[in-house]
Design a protein around this motif. Structure first.
Motif, PDB file in Angstrom:
ATOM      1  N   THR A 181       0.831  -1.212   0.000  1.00 55.66           N
ATOM      2  CA  THR A 181       0.000   0.000   0.000  1.00 55.66           C
ATOM      3  C   THR A 181       0.857   1.250   0.000  1.00 55.66           C
ATOM      4  OG1 THR A 181      -1.794  -1.153   1.148  1.00 55.66           O
ATOM      5  CG2 THR A 181      -1.802   1.253   1.242  1.00 55.66           C
ATOM      6  N   PRO A 202     -11.579  -8.670  -0.261  1.00 65.70           N
ATOM      7  CA  PRO A 202     -11.884  -7.519   0.600  1.00 65.70           C
ATOM      8  C   PRO A 202     -10.762  -6.476   0.607  1.00 65.70           C
ATOM      9  CG  PRO A 202     -12.498  -9.552   1.700  1.00 65.70           C
ATOM     10  CD  PRO A 202     -11.753  -9.949   0.466  1.00 65.70           C
ATOM     11  N   ARG A 203      -9.512  -6.942   0.618  1.00 69.92           N
ATOM     12  CA  ARG A 203      -8.401  -5.979   0.605  1.00 69.92           C
ATOM     13  C   ARG A 203      -8.378  -5.215  -0.716  1.00 69.92           C
ATOM     14  NH1 ARG A 203      -5.541  -2.943   4.076  1.00 69.92           N
ATOM     15  NH2 ARG A 203      -3.600  -2.250   3.090  1.00 69.92           N
ATOM     16  N   ARG A 205     -10.904  -4.579  -2.637  1.00 65.47           N
ATOM     17  CA  ARG A 205     -12.029  -3.623  -2.650  1.00 65.47           C
ATOM     18  C   ARG A 205     -11.652  -2.362  -1.875  1.00 65.47           C
ATOM     19  NH1 ARG A 205     -15.307  -8.534  -1.745  1.00 65.47           N
ATOM     20  NH2 ARG A 205     -16.273  -9.045  -3.747  1.00 65.47           N
ATOM     21  N   TYR A 206     -10.988  -2.566  -0.730  1.00 68.93           N
ATOM     22  CA  TYR A 206     -10.549  -1.425   0.071  1.00 68.93           C
ATOM     23  C   TYR A 206      -9.567  -0.563  -0.724  1.00 68.93           C
ATOM     24  CZ  TYR A 206      -7.685   1.148   3.394  1.00 68.93           C
ATOM     25  OH  TYR A 206      -6.969   2.134   4.033  1.00 68.93           O
ATOM     26  N   LEU A 207      -8.579  -1.209  -1.340  1.00 68.29           N
ATOM     27  CA  LEU A 207      -7.579  -0.461  -2.097  1.00 68.29           C
ATOM     28  C   LEU A 207      -8.214   0.277  -3.271  1.00 68.29           C
ATOM     29  CD1 LEU A 207      -4.679  -3.080  -2.044  1.00 68.29           C
ATOM     30  CD2 LEU A 207      -4.731  -0.886  -0.837  1.00 68.29           C
ATOM     31  N   ASP A 209     -11.107   1.527  -3.333  1.00 68.72           N
ATOM     32  CA  ASP A 209     -11.834   2.678  -2.784  1.00 68.72           C
ATOM     33  C   ASP A 209     -10.906   3.840  -2.429  1.00 68.72           C
ATOM     34  OD1 ASP A 209     -14.294   1.491  -3.028  1.00 68.72           O
ATOM     35  OD2 ASP A 209     -14.378   0.787  -0.943  1.00 68.72           O
ATOM     36  N   VAL A 210      -9.723   3.520  -1.879  1.00 71.46           N
ATOM     37  CA  VAL A 210      -8.884   4.589  -1.329  1.00 71.46           C
ATOM     38  C   VAL A 210      -7.788   5.062  -2.273  1.00 71.46           C
ATOM     39  CG1 VAL A 210      -9.307   3.801   1.034  1.00 71.46           C
ATOM     40  CG2 VAL A 210      -7.253   2.986  -0.167  1.00 71.46           C
TER      41      VAL A 210
END
Length: 372
Positions: A181, A202-203, A205-207, A209-210
């Motif tokens: 990251t 899930p990771r 999807r998070y990445l 988003d941000v």
């Protein structure tokens, strides 16, 4: 408790395990802190700052090991230190045992208590003592990779962000954890074309988003890796399996599919590396080339920015060091499961399964040493 801070003697390791501010907090609680002469110089903390904080200065590494009940370090003991480690002495540092059999055997022989920063784990997951150095290493991986893409240093001669009318560098990052990251943030900020591979939806999807629009995510598998390495300019290995040897996601035969001048930075090299052809290098001699592909595999990357790294590390380790000093390692580990997970070797027994499995050694449950 008597706490010793030896000077790091690994090649170009300029960090120190404790800042003067950290030493002062321990002294305030009634503990005695001994710091080896010039141990903090490389990080910008001369002896007089430790003395003003209440610590005492010792002239040699031998005296520091001899007097201390707990040794706090940054990197694992290296061979000249093996015989300095005493029976029942607590060592609190990065060990990365699973990638270094001689170190593992030496600490077993010493009958010391080895509590590894990298396996201290929160109950819900997360490695709080690995995070600050992973943040530094991730950012440095992009910084170093960008530098080595320059033609005089062996790279393709590509500017990370390009300029109008040219394409930016393609950066491939293996692993979307802390290292990956942070590497991605830096590369994205330099306007590169970034792809992160990970196995966790899930990771990803998070990445997604941000991260900014120039960062994409893909599932990590051999097919995708083989496809993406053909056009990648910079590849950063950022895979971590806590306490265990990293898997080889890039194998020797894959180098032939890369373009000449491709740069590989393997941040996982201190855990065996996730790139098969990587072997530990030093800041003094950081790179080597195989099949036209440049490898940067420095095992202590944060040691190049010791002021930042030392402060970041102390911020993370000090609360745990206080618990160990106030209560002793056994009581502190009974009361805090995070510290219990950090125990790797206790008085000759390997109590961390990934380490035992790495070298086919007998495994002893940590509870055996915490019952009394």
């Amino acid at each position: 408790m008597i706490i010793g801070i030896p000077k790091e003697i690994k090649n170009n390791e300029n960090r120190v395990a404790l800042t003067p501010a950290g030493a002062q907090e321990l002294v305030k609680r009634g503990h005695t802190v001994y710091v080896q002469h010039t141990a903090g110089d490389g990080s910008g903390f001369p002896d007089h700052l430790y003395e003003e904080a209440g610590a005492k200065i010792l002239p040699t590494i031998e005296e520091t090991y001899r007097i201390a009940e707990m040794i706090m370090k940054v990197k694992e003991p290296i061979e000249p230190e093996y015989d300095l480690v005493r029976e029942d002495q607590l060592l609190f540092t990065y060990f990365h045992f699973a990638s270094h059999e001689p170190l593992t055997n030496a600490m077993i022989k010493s009958k010391s208590v080895c509590l590894a920063y990298e396996t201290v784990e929160k109950p819900g997951g997360g490695l709080p003592l690995l995070v600050p150095m992973s943040e530094v290493a991730g950012r440095m991986a992009t910084q170093k990779g960008a530098n080595y893409l320059e033609k005089p240093l062996g790279g393709k001669g590509i500017l990370m962000g390009g300029v109008p009318g040219t394409l930016p560098a393609k950066v491939l990052i293996l692993g979307g954890g802390i290292v990956g990251t942070q590497a991605a943030w830096m590369a994205a900020g330099m306007k590169a074309d970034v792809t992160i591979l990970d196995v966790s939806l899930p990771r990803m999807r998070y990445l997604s988003d941000v991260m900014p629009a120039n960062v994409k995510t893909r599932m990590s598998n051999e097919y995708n890796i083989r496809e993406l390495i053909k056009t990648a300019d910079l590849i950063i290995g950022a895979v971590l399996i806590p306490g265990a040897k990293a898997p080889h996601l890039i194998t020797r035969d894959m180098l032939k599919e890369m373009q000449p001048g491709t740069v590989l930075v393997d941040v996982a090299v201190d855990q065996g590396g996730c790139i098969e052809t990587c072997k530990p290098t030093t800041h003094q001699d950081p790179t080597f080339t195989i099949d036209g592909v440049l490898h940067y595999c420095v095992a202590n990357m944060p040691g190049a920015v010791p002021y930042t790294s030392t402060i970041g590390l102390t911020n993370a380790t000090l609360p745990y060091a206080i618990q160990l000093a106030d209560k002793g390692w056994k009581k502190a580990s009974k009361e805090n499961v995070e510290l219990a997970t950090g125990l790797n070797v206790i008085k000759g027994d390997v109590v961390y399964k990934a380490v035992a499995d790495a070298f086919d050694l007998p495994f002893t449950a940590v509870e055996k040493h915490l019952v009394n």
